[in-house]
Each structure stands twice: as structure tokens, then as C-alpha cells.
Design a protein around this motif. Structure first.
Motif, PDB file in Angstrom:
ATOM      1  N   UNK A 148     -12.904   9.585  22.760  1.00 52.78           N
ATOM      2  CA  UNK A 148     -12.678   9.384  24.197  1.00 52.78           C
ATOM      3  C   UNK A 148     -11.282   9.768  24.663  1.00 52.78           C
ATOM      4  N   UNK A 149     -10.348  10.018  23.744  1.00 54.61           N
ATOM      5  CA  UNK A 149      -8.959  10.194  24.149  1.00 54.61           C
ATOM      6  C   UNK A 149      -8.484  11.640  24.185  1.00 54.61           C
ATOM      7  N   UNK A 150      -7.292  11.834  24.721  1.00 57.21           N
ATOM      8  CA  UNK A 150      -6.702  13.171  24.765  1.00 57.21           C
ATOM      9  C   UNK A 150      -6.515  13.715  23.352  1.00 57.21           C
ATOM     10  N   UNK A 151      -6.109  12.827  22.417  1.00 60.40           N
ATOM     11  CA  UNK A 151      -5.891  13.279  21.038  1.00 60.40           C
ATOM     12  C   UNK A 151      -7.190  13.623  20.316  1.00 60.40           C
ATOM     13  N   UNK A 152      -8.331  13.281  20.927  1.00 58.78           N
ATOM     14  CA  UNK A 152      -9.621  13.621  20.326  1.00 58.78           C
ATOM     15  C   UNK A 152     -10.132  14.988  20.777  1.00 58.78           C
ATOM     16  N   UNK A 153      -9.496  15.585  21.771  1.00 57.89           N
ATOM     17  CA  UNK A 153     -10.024  16.828  22.349  1.00 57.89           C
ATOM     18  C   UNK A 153     -10.197  17.945  21.320  1.00 57.89           C
ATOM     19  N   UNK A 154      -9.190  18.230  20.451  1.00 58.10           N
ATOM     20  CA  UNK A 154      -9.386  19.319  19.482  1.00 58.10           C
ATOM     21  C   UNK A 154     -10.552  19.079  18.531  1.00 58.10           C
TER      22      UNK A 154
ATOM     23  N   UNK B 195     -16.089  20.117  16.313  1.00 52.43           N
ATOM     24  CA  UNK B 195     -17.182  19.527  15.549  1.00 52.43           C
ATOM     25  C   UNK B 195     -18.466  20.324  15.731  1.00 52.43           C
ATOM     26  N   UNK B 196     -19.418  20.140  14.785  1.00 52.70           N
ATOM     27  CA  UNK B 196     -20.735  20.764  14.949  1.00 52.70           C
ATOM     28  C   UNK B 196     -21.360  20.325  16.272  1.00 52.70           C
ATOM     29  N   UNK B 197     -21.234  19.024  16.585  1.00 50.18           N
ATOM     30  CA  UNK B 197     -21.667  18.485  17.873  1.00 50.18           C
ATOM     31  C   UNK B 197     -20.744  17.315  18.187  1.00 50.18           C
ATOM     32  N   UNK B 198     -20.583  17.009  19.463  1.00 46.85           N
ATOM     33  CA  UNK B 198     -19.646  15.951  19.829  1.00 46.85           C
ATOM     34  C   UNK B 198     -20.102  15.232  21.085  1.00 46.85           C
ATOM     35  N   UNK B 199     -19.789  13.931  21.124  1.00 44.71           N
ATOM     36  CA  UNK B 199     -20.084  13.088  22.283  1.00 44.71           C
ATOM     37  C   UNK B 199     -18.776  12.487  22.772  1.00 44.71           C
ATOM     38  N   UNK B 200     -18.602  12.430  24.089  1.00 48.83           N
ATOM     39  CA  UNK B 200     -17.456  11.745  24.684  1.00 48.83           C
ATOM     40  C   UNK B 200     -17.959  10.546  25.465  1.00 48.83           C
ATOM     41  N   UNK B 201     -17.152   9.489  25.462  1.00 50.55           N
ATOM     42  CA  UNK B 201     -17.510   8.296  26.220  1.00 50.55           C
ATOM     43  C   UNK B 201     -17.260   8.545  27.707  1.00 50.55           C
ATOM     44  N   UNK B 202     -18.082   7.922  28.544  1.00 57.67           N
ATOM     45  CA  UNK B 202     -17.952   8.135  29.991  1.00 57.67           C
ATOM     46  C   UNK B 202     -16.602   7.667  30.512  1.00 57.67           C
TER      47      UNK B 202
END
Length: 790
Positions: A687-693, A698-705
């Protein structure tokens, strides 16, 4: 009287508007059409007139209308439909007068030549164009005028226009189906008299009459109802890409021409009833296919219907009703019980229950109070609210969902591309088989060679094969949207069933991302209430998550002097002349109660006063999600930048397979690549800015709303309701979608492999082939629609 070279209208008798084109003098009906044609030819795009499949719409260039385009250059107007990406701007346009692929070709080349245009993509099916340009090099009004220069009207796309276009398409299909259906019934009634075994003694004159009646009834079907098949087949041939409409068109035209010949010569067999019924069943199949494909679009477009048109704006002069689309940040709006919230905002006063099912798929109301964020289109249920607007409606969460859904539907997954290629190869093979069947039967039985070839073309038409993938993918995407999972990249449905390792960020993903106070221990010289009030006063000017945990205990009578922030340690200041410190045990000389605890201490110059035990609570569904993953054999990991004992506590409490803490964004991406090299197919959730890369890699990715914008933009899908359990629901739907696609392919290929030799050997008549092909397509679509009930 001659027809206008551009639009086909009748040219007036004076013939004043002419132009030399390819050594001929062409005539035009008005100066508008003449100006458009001149522009097209001057730009080197004369190929449009050689390749178009029909006349263009009449070009009436009205100077006043062109001047009005300048309004689209205003910032306050553009904010509703233009996306700003650095120095570039992007807009989705709806185009009037778009009739065929040649129109798309013309628009893309003409607009592509305009200064400042980065890209232009035209979809002739949806009658929309996505246009990107560099701000400063050109203006939107100039680009819209460039459309008018070549005879098309382009305007910024609005969601309600999408539904209007869909309704027009539905009406067109229903009208064509109606003509084909009525004609089929009448032709079949007349055709019954032509069967020798039913009426063996019928006079020759009556047989001829019934043949002519059947011919006349079939003509509207061929000239009107079947036009979409001709158009699509011609586009494929023209672009050297064979599609499934080519064998359909060949079968219909061959059967009709042969039946006309048999009627004129009063010899042979006629199949007018087969042609009419074939067209009707094909149109019915296409109609159902269109409904399935539009399912996701209907769901997301209907979101906008939940946003009210008007809002009650609070002004110095009292309440005022304004358009919801005109609301700006920091304005205050009033929302009565039972009304929809008009914009994304923060509750200033009031406590209520909010129905957020239109965004999250969760139908239970959620309690919202002052300080909480609410979203446009959700419904206020119990009490009045005052809401401060956060962003314009064009940048609301509803608008983001619509844009993301539109991008996802435009992107074809790998399985869909493979299906398209297979269909094209299958069409080529089918045409060759039909040709060899005809040549073979000419040697053995020339009288039946044509009808057997026709049966092969009809029976093995790859309609079901072409529907096998897109229908299932569209229905699955629509089901995910209903469940609160917004797919942003087309490959997600391909990848999710293969996932065997889920990697979670900790803070804000497995935990609530909201630090709370769990307990307070005092050391004899101060009361619990006083210690909390002092800590709240010291933290009053901080936005750190720890500071928010003390805000409920703020006492305005306490004034802090000489406040000093000690980076990485804590805060110090004076209250009533007493020096006080709030920070880590390492700074204040306290012995930690446990590595897994998050403790901060309050002290003065004489020593420790109190210890505050803080925690970032787990989400209620985190433990259940990890347990379900364990049951399904999916590995789980926590990948976090937190290096404290809190990460160990969360990992131990949840029972994940591995914990990697203190990881930088580069470390996270490197970890994911190591798992990839080891053969794991990883799903990243963050969910965070540091998670963007790592979300992007990733093969697939989900972000929290509730995550950051950059995280949501980097992810392949969004969890609209922050409900982690929907990850497994999405994986289950994707796995079922994959199974349905396999079933569809198995049925379509199996049917064709069985019926092809039977038809080639002359055991399948054209009318039976027609029924079999239509039934095969309907079976595939019905099987795909089962996904909507998961």
C-alpha cells in the motif's frame, strides 16, 4: 443528378463545387464536403477514398461551432476529462460519423501529423479515440478542429454517452434481428410447400410462386440484417486478417446466389429459409455476446449513476444547490440521511452509517465519523453530515475506477491473443478444407458438391471458438468488480491461478496502519491521566502515526515551551517550568520490556514517569487469510521496511512462512527476483510509496484501496474495500475462469473435429449444420455466463 463524392448526398444542379481527384473531376454537394476532401488530399491521405467501405457523413463546417471549441482549452473545463501526465495531457474522445476501419485509418494518420500529438488510437467499434499531446505545442481546441477538418465531430467522452451509444447498438441489433426473425418465419412457411415429401402433388406453378415469395422475403435479410457480417468480413480481407465472419459471409452469399439461380432457372434446390434463419441465429448470438462483453462496462458505468447531479453547498449566505461536478477542494457540503455523497471528502461533523457497497461490494453499512474519509456515490444512511471536499469529481475514486476499468478492457490478456491467432489459423484451414471438399465431390457427385461444401462452411464456422475466451474473461472481470476487486491489467486473470507464493507488506496491509495505545504503566510519581495529557501535549504539533495515538487525550490547558524534536529519539519540552522527555527507552535509559513491543517512555530530570505500550493492530481478516493460504499450500511472506520487534510479533502471530524485515525498496525487488529464480510465482500485496517498485515488478500485484496513489498506479489490481479475503476470492474466480475457457475450447474444438468429417462426407445438410453451429455458440456463451454466479 450525381452524388457527392464525399458524403453521397445529391449534388445540386449548379454543380459549383468540384475538385480534381485521380484525373477525374469529382462533384460535391456543399463547401463543407469540398473543404474536407481538399484537406484529406492535401495531407496525402487520398487512400481513404480508395479504401473506405461507404460514404462519410456530411461535413458542415460552421465557424461558430469551431469557435466554441476554444472553451475546451480552459483549465476549469479540462479538469473534468483531461488527465495530466507531466508535460503531456490525455483525453478520451467520442467521435461522430465514424463508420468503418478506413475512418479510423484516416483519423489516426491525420491527427498523427498534427504538431505536438504524441499518440492517437481510434477504436471504430466503440467510436472512441484516446489522444495524447504535449501541452504548449498544441491546444485541445486545435486538435478537435483537426477532426472537423476531415469531416468528423469529436468531443470529450462522458460516461453517460457510453451508455447512449450502447443503447443505440442494442436497438440496431434488435431491429436487424426483428427483420431476420420475421422473414425467417415467413420464408419457412412458404418453404414447407417446397418439400417433396410433404406435398408431392403440388402444381409446378405453385412451386415456382413459393420460390419467388421466399426470394422476395429473403432479400431484406441479405441487404439489411446480414450487413454487419459483410462489413466485418471485408475489413478482415482488406487488412489481410481472416476472421470468422468470412466463412459466414461466404456461406450466406453462396447459398443465396445458388438459390436465386435455382429460382430463375426453376431447377435444383433453394435454401432461402436456411439463409434467413442462419442470419437470425447469428445475430442472436452476436447480441448475447455483446451483452456479455458490455457487462463490465455496464457495472462501472452504473457507478456514475449513483453520484448525485446536485450538491448542497454551504456558503456564507446559507445553503446553495450546485452541480456536483463543480465542487472544488475545501468547500463544505451538507449530506442529509438517505442522500448520496456528492464528492470524495472528509467528515467535518456528524456520525453516521455509510453504505459503500457500490465501491467495495460489502453491503453491511460502515460507521463513519468526524475525520473519516467518505467517497462520492456512497450513501449516507442515518444522520446528517458536513463534509469538506477533498478533490473534484473528475478525480474521485469513482472516476479512477472508470478509467482503470476502461484501460483493463482495452488490454488483451495473453490467452485472448492466443485465441485470436488460433481462430485466424482455423479460418484459413476451414476455407482450404471447404475448397478441397468441393473439388473432391466434383469428381464423385458434381450435383451435390456445392451443397456439401456449404454444409462444411456453416457447420465448422469458428464462432464458438472465437467466443470461448473473450466472453469468459469479460464476465469474470465483471464479477470481480462486483466483489470489490478492480482489475487494472489484463494479465491478472491469467496469472492468479498460477500463484503459489503471496508476499505481504506489513504496515497498512496486514496491519491497520494505525498506531493505538494498548496500555499505560506509571512509576509512582504521576497519574495515568496526567501522563497521557502530557504526552498528548508534547506530540500536539507532530503528524507522526505515534502522535495520532495520543490525540484523544489532548488537554488544551497544557502549554509546551521550548519544544525540541530529537530525530530518531523523541520530543522534549517544558510544561509549567518542568523539563519533560517523551521517546525511546534507549534515549531515556529504560530497559525494554520485550523486543516485540513498541514502547515509548515519559521522563523528567528525576527519571522515568510512565511507559506507553503502543501497537499497530492486525486487520481482522489477516489471520484468516494466512490460514486459508496455508490450507491451500500457498507460501506466505512478510516483506517490510520495519526493522523493529513489531515485525517479528506480527509474523509469529500470523504464522507466515518467512519474514524479511528492514528491507529497502531495492531489497524488496531483489527478494522478489530471487523467488522468481527459485520457481515461485509471486503475488505482491502492498500500500505504500516504498512498495511501488515491487508492486510493478511482481508477477501480479494488489494494492489496498487506502494506499498511496503511486502504489495503486503500480499495482495490477485494487482491493476496493481493503478486505484481504478478496484476494482468495479473486484467485478462485480466476481459476474458474481458466477452467471455463478450457471447457469452451474443448467443446468448440471437439464439436468442429466431430462435425467436419461428417459434413465433408455429405452426412450433414446445410440446415442441420446451421443449427449445430448456432447451438455450439450458445453453449459456449451460456457456460461463460456461469462465472457471474460465483
Amino acid at each position: 443528378m450525381s452524388a457527392c463524392f464525399h458524403c453521397g448526398e445529391v449534388v445540386p444542379g449548379n454543380g459549383d463545387f468540384t475538385l480534381e481527384f485521380e484525373n477525374k473531376s469529382e462533384q460535391f454537394c456543399c463547401p463543407g464536403c469540398l473543404a474536407v476532401a481538399q484537406t484529406i488530399i492535401d495531407c496525402g491521405l487520398a487512400g481513404y477514398y480508395r479504401h473506405r467501405s461507404g460514404p462519410a457523413s456530411r461535413a458542415e463546417l460552421v465557424p461558430d461551432e469551431l469557435k466554441q471549441l476554444q472553451h475546451y482549452d480552459l483549465e476549469e473545463i479540462q479538469q473534468d476529462f483531461v488527465n495530466v501526465k507531466g508535460t503531456q495531457r490525455e483525453v478520451l474522445l467520442s467521435i461522430e460519423g465514424l463508420s468503418c476501419a478506413a475512418c479510423s485509418w484516416l483519423i489516426e494518420r491525420h491527427l498523427g501529423q498534427q504538431p505536438g500529438v504524441v499518440s492517437i488510437q481510434v477504436n471504430s467499434t466503440t467510436e472512441r479515440a484516446r489522444l495524447r499531446w504535449v501541452e504548449g505545442k498544441t491546444r485541445l481546441s486545435q486538435l478537435l478542429a483537426a477532426f472537423a477538418d476531415i469531416g468528423y465531430q469529436a468531443r470529450p467522452f462522458q460516461p453517460h454517452q457510453q451508455e447512449q451509444a450502447y443503447n443505440r447498438e442494442v436497438k440496431s441489433y434488435l431491429l436487424r434481428m426483428g427483420v431476420a426473425g420475421i422473414a425467417s418465419m415467413q420464408v419457412m412457411m412458404a418453404g414447407m410447400a417446397l418439400y417433396d415429401d410433404l406435398f408431392p402433388d403440388l402444381e409446378t406453378e405453385l412451386l415456382v410462386t413459393f420460390r419467388w415469395i421466399s426470394l422476395l422475403l429473403c432479400i431484406p435479410v441479405m441487404l439489411y440484417s446480414a450487413v454487419p457480417f459483410y462489413r466485418n468480413a471485408w475489413r478482415g480481407v482488406k487488412n489481410r486478417a481472416l476472421n470468422m465472419d468470412l466463412p459466414v459471409t461466404l456461406a450466406m452469399v453462396f447459398a443465396f446466389v445458388a438459390s436465386v439461380y435455382a429460382t430463375l432457372t426453376n431447377s435444383g434446390v433453394v435454401y432461402f429459409e436456411c439463409v434467413s434463419l442462419f442470419a437470425f441465429l447469428l445475430l442472436a448470438g452476436r447480441f448475447l455476446e455483446m451483452r456479455a462483453k458490455r457487462r463490465a462496462l455496464e457495472i462501472t458505468a452504473n457507478l456514475t449513476h449513483l453520484v448525485p447531479m446536485l450538491a448542497r453547498l454551504e456558503t456564507p449566505d446559507g445553503e446553495q444547490e450546485v452541480a456536483a461536478g463543480s465542487l472544488q477542494p475545501e468547500q463544505l457540503v451538507l449530506v442529509t440521511p438517505g442522500a448520496a455523497i456528492p464528492a470524495d471528502g472528509v467528515i467535518v461533523s456528524g456520525r453516521t452509517s455509510v453504505d459503500e457497497s457500490m465501491l467495495t461490494g460489502e453491503h453491511l453499512p460502515i460507521t463513519r465519523q468526524a475525520g473519516d474519509t467518505v467517497f462520492a456515490g456512497t450513501t449516507n444512511i442515518t444522520s446528517p453530515l458536513r463534509v469538506r471536499v477533498l478533490r473534484p469529481l473528475s478525480r474521485s475514486r469513482v472516476a479512477e475506477i472508470l478509467r482503470a476499468q476502461d484501460d483493463a478492457l482495452a488490454e488483451k490478456p495473453r490467452v485472448a491473443l492466443l485465441a485470436d491467432q488460433l481462430s485466424r489459423y482455423f479460418v484459413t484451414a476451414l476455407l482450404l478444407v471447404a475448397l478441397f471438399t468441393y473439388l473432391g465431390w466434383l469428381w464423385f457427385d458434381a450435383d451435390n458438391a456445392f451443397w456439401i461444401m456449404l454444409a462444411v462452411l456453416v457447420a465448422t464456422c469458428p464462432c464458438a471458438l472465437s467466443l470461448a475466451t473473450p466472453t469468459a474473461l469479460t464476465v469474470a472481470s465483471a464479477r470481480l468488480t462486483q466483489a470489490g476487486v478492480l482489475v487494472r491489467r489484463g494479465h491478472v486473470l491469467d496469472t492468479l491461478p498460477k500463484i503459489n507464493h503471496i508476499v505481504f507488506d506489513k504496515t497498512g496491509t496486514l496491519t491497520q496502519g494505525k498506531v493505538v495505545l494498548e496500555s499505560v504503566d506509571t512509576f509512582g510519581r504521576i497519574t495515568r491521566a496526567r501522563s497521557l495529557a502530557i504526552a498528548a501535549a508534547l506530540e500536539a504539533q507532530s503528524e507522526h502515526p505515534i502522535a495520532r495515538a495520543f490525540r484523544p487525550y489532548r488537554d488544551n490547558s497544557l502549554v509546551v515551551d521550548q519544544r525540541e524534536n530529537r530525530v530518531g529519539l523523541g520530543i522534549q519540552g517544558e510544561i509549567d517550568g518542568r523539563r519533560l522527555y517523551l521517546g525511546s527507552g534507549r534515549w531515556l535509559g529504560a530497559q525494554a520490556a520485550g523486543d516485540e513491543r513498541l514502547d515509548i517512555y515519559l521522563a523528567d530530570d528525576q527519571g522515568l514517569l510512565a511507559r506507553f505500550n503502543l501497537a499497530d493492530p492486525l486487520r481482522p481478516d489477516s489471520a484468516a487469510l494466512i490460514a486459508h493460504c496455508r490450507e491451500q499450500g500457498i507460501k506466505t511472506s512478510i516483506l517490510t521496511g520495519d526493522s523493529s520487534g513489531q515485525a517479528d510479533r506480527v509474523a509469529a502471530e500470523l504464522g507466515v512462512n518467512s519474514l524479511i524485515k528492514g528491507a529497502s525498496p531495492d531489497d524488496k525487488l531483489a527478494y522478489l527476483r530471487r523467488q522468481d529464480a527459485a520457481g515461485d510465482v509471486c503475488l505482491m500485496v502492498g500500500d505504500g510509496i516504498n512498495d511501488a517498485p515491487v508492486l510493478a515488478g511482481a508477477h501480479a500485484s494488489f494494492a489496498m484501496a487506502g494506499g498511496t496513489d503511486i502504489a495503486k498506479n503500480s499495482a495490477d489490481a485494487l482491493l476496493l474495500g481493503d478486505d484481504l479475503q478478496r484476494i482468495l476470492l479473486a484467485r478462485r474466480i480466476a481459476a474458474r475462469c481458466r477452467l471455463v475457457i478450457k471447457q469452451n475450447f474443448g467443446w468448440a474444438l471437439g464439436y468442429n473435429l466431430v462435425v467436419l468429417p461428417l459434413a465433408a462426407l455429405g452426412h450433414v445438410s446445410p440446415w442441420l449444420a446451421m443449427l449445430g453451429m448456432s447451438a455450439s455458440s450458445l453453449i459456449v456463451m451460456t457456460n461463460s455466463l456461469r462465472l457471474s454466479r460465483l
